[in-house]
Design a protein around this motif. Structure first.
Motif, PDB file in Angstrom:
ATOM      1  N   ASN A 121      30.202  12.368  57.659  1.00 51.52           N
ATOM      2  CA  ASN A 121      31.660  12.210  57.705  1.00 51.52           C
ATOM      3  C   ASN A 121      32.298  13.152  58.715  1.00 51.52           C
ATOM      4  N   PHE A 122      31.618  13.302  59.859  1.00 53.27           N
ATOM      5  CA  PHE A 122      32.115  14.213  60.897  1.00 53.27           C
ATOM      6  C   PHE A 122      32.684  13.417  62.063  1.00 53.27           C
ATOM      7  N   THR A 123      33.883  13.808  62.472  1.00 56.09           N
ATOM      8  CA  THR A 123      34.483  13.247  63.681  1.00 56.09           C
ATOM      9  C   THR A 123      34.764  14.397  64.651  1.00 56.09           C
ATOM     10  N   PRO A 124      34.468  14.222  65.934  1.00 51.49           N
ATOM     11  CA  PRO A 124      34.591  15.313  66.913  1.00 51.49           C
ATOM     12  C   PRO A 124      36.020  15.728  67.246  1.00 51.49           C
ATOM     13  N   LYS A 125      36.991  14.895  66.941  1.00 50.93           N
ATOM     14  CA  LYS A 125      38.364  15.155  67.381  1.00 50.93           C
ATOM     15  C   LYS A 125      38.860  16.514  66.911  1.00 50.93           C
ATOM     16  N   ASN A 126      39.350  17.299  67.878  1.00 45.27           N
ATOM     17  CA  ASN A 126      39.929  18.630  67.635  1.00 45.27           C
ATOM     18  C   ASN A 126      38.921  19.634  67.064  1.00 45.27           C
ATOM     19  N   LYS A 127      37.651  19.425  67.314  1.00 42.24           N
ATOM     20  CA  LYS A 127      36.608  20.314  66.794  1.00 42.24           C
ATOM     21  C   LYS A 127      36.058  21.247  67.876  1.00 42.24           C
ATOM     22  N   VAL A 128      35.519  22.387  67.410  1.00 50.25           N
ATOM     23  CA  VAL A 128      34.830  23.337  68.286  1.00 50.25           C
ATOM     24  C   VAL A 128      33.325  23.116  68.114  1.00 50.25           C
ATOM     25  N   ILE A 129      32.650  22.796  69.193  1.00 53.10           N
ATOM     26  CA  ILE A 129      31.250  22.385  69.128  1.00 53.10           C
ATOM     27  C   ILE A 129      30.418  23.152  70.148  1.00 53.10           C
ATOM     28  N   ALA A 130      29.239  23.609  69.710  1.00 54.86           N
ATOM     29  CA  ALA A 130      28.307  24.310  70.603  1.00 54.86           C
ATOM     30  C   ALA A 130      27.098  23.430  70.849  1.00 54.86           C
ATOM     31  N   ILE A 131      26.639  23.404  72.093  1.00 58.13           N
ATOM     32  CA  ILE A 131      25.472  22.616  72.474  1.00 58.13           C
ATOM     33  C   ILE A 131      24.429  23.533  73.095  1.00 58.13           C
ATOM     34  N   LEU A 132      23.209  23.461  72.574  1.00 54.73           N
ATOM     35  CA  LEU A 132      22.088  24.220  73.114  1.00 54.73           C
ATOM     36  C   LEU A 132      21.299  23.311  74.046  1.00 54.73           C
ATOM     37  N   GLY A 133      21.224  23.687  75.325  1.00 55.37           N
ATOM     38  CA  GLY A 133      20.536  22.875  76.316  1.00 55.37           C
ATOM     39  C   GLY A 133      21.524  22.229  77.265  1.00 55.37           C
TER      40      GLY A 133
END
Length: 281
Positions: A121-133
């Motif tokens: 139930n996750f939506t990316p809108k207005n979220k802080v996200i970290a990506i490795l790689g």
């Protein structure tokens, strides 16, 4: 997929290195079987120095289409006749069709990943996200997450210059998302709605791309590795009570879209999913 192979059987495949761990052949052949298509899907190990030869072989041997995995998602592009706009923007291709020698590349990784997040139930809108790689899969996720409205994307790569190049390139396409190349320490100090591992760390060893016990706060964790089903990173998240998912969902949904790209038919999602589950449970 018919039970016999004939002179009219269409050949599909996966090119990458390594490919021995891949579940794509079983999943895609299950899809062909559902529709009783005269087609087969196989995995082919292709070294970095042989990419141009492999693409030439697709034409020469009249393969109907292939998926592309690490480390070739970006390096195949110069050898294709056409690349879809989204794949051009991402700079990575994971699906190639061959229609009478015309090779067309697209990318289904980003949409496959976004669809897989719905499980939590996750939506990316207005979220802080970290990506490795910062490889082909990371590029697809940056584009997909930014396009879905993420407010901030922070990216760490072992070679910092590669992450910095990715940030510079994508910032022009997604000005409303704050993109940053950062150190692991910055990731550890940032409150994250989502942490995504796109590296191969944990695929062949018990190594961790980052020790999340040292992180301030992570709401959800995703590891794109699907074999093993539970990497050390996933196990650590479970011990800490952090909701997590592996790469099975992304594999399924990008495969569904690849199937449709090749055949024009709606993918038999249930049959493909069941086949994957039979292999990992």
């Amino acid at each position: 997929m018919t039970e016999s192979i004939s002179g009219t059987t269409e050949i599909f495949g996966l090119i990458g290195d390594p490919v021995e761990h891949s579940l794509s052949p079983q999943m895609m052949n299950a899809a062909f079987s559902t529709y009783k298509l005269d087609a087969r899907y196989m995995a082919f190990k292709v070294r970095v120095e042989d990419v141009s030869l492999a693409i030439g072989a697709i034409r020469a041997l009249n393969f109907a289409g292939v998926n592309v995995t690490l480390p070739h998602k970006s390096t195949v592009i110069p050898y294709l006749d056409e690349v879809t706009p989204i794949a051009k923007k991402i700079g990575a291709v994971n699906t190639i069709s061959n229609v009478r020698g015309h090779l067309k590349g697209t990318n289904t990784d980003f949409s496959g990943f976004i669809r897989s997040l719905k499980k939590l139930n996750f939506t990316p809108k207005n979220k802080v996200i970290a990506i490795l790689g910062a490889g082909g899969s990371a590029r697809a996720l940056v584009a997909g997450l930014a396009d879905a409205g993420a407010s901030r994307l922070i990216i760490n790569n072992r070679t910092a210059e590669r992450a910095e190049k990715l940030v510079k390139e994508f910032s022009q396409f997604f000005p409303e998302t704050k993109l940053e190349a950062v150190t692991l320490q910055t990731i550890k100090e940032t409150t994250l709605d989502l942490l995504v591992n796109t590296t191969t760390v944990g695929m062949f060893s018990s190594g961790l791309p980052v020790d999340i016990m040292e992180c301030r706060e992570i709401s959800i964790l995703a590891d794109l590795i699907y074999s093993p089903r539970k990497t050390s990173l996933i196990k650590q998240a479970e011990k800490m009570g952090i909701p997590s998912l592996n790469g099975i969902g992304m594999l399924l949904y990008q495969g569904c879209e690849s199937f449709t790209f090749w055949t024009g038919k709606k993918a038999p999602e249930e049959a493909m999913h069941n086949r994957l589950l039979s292999l990992i449970d």
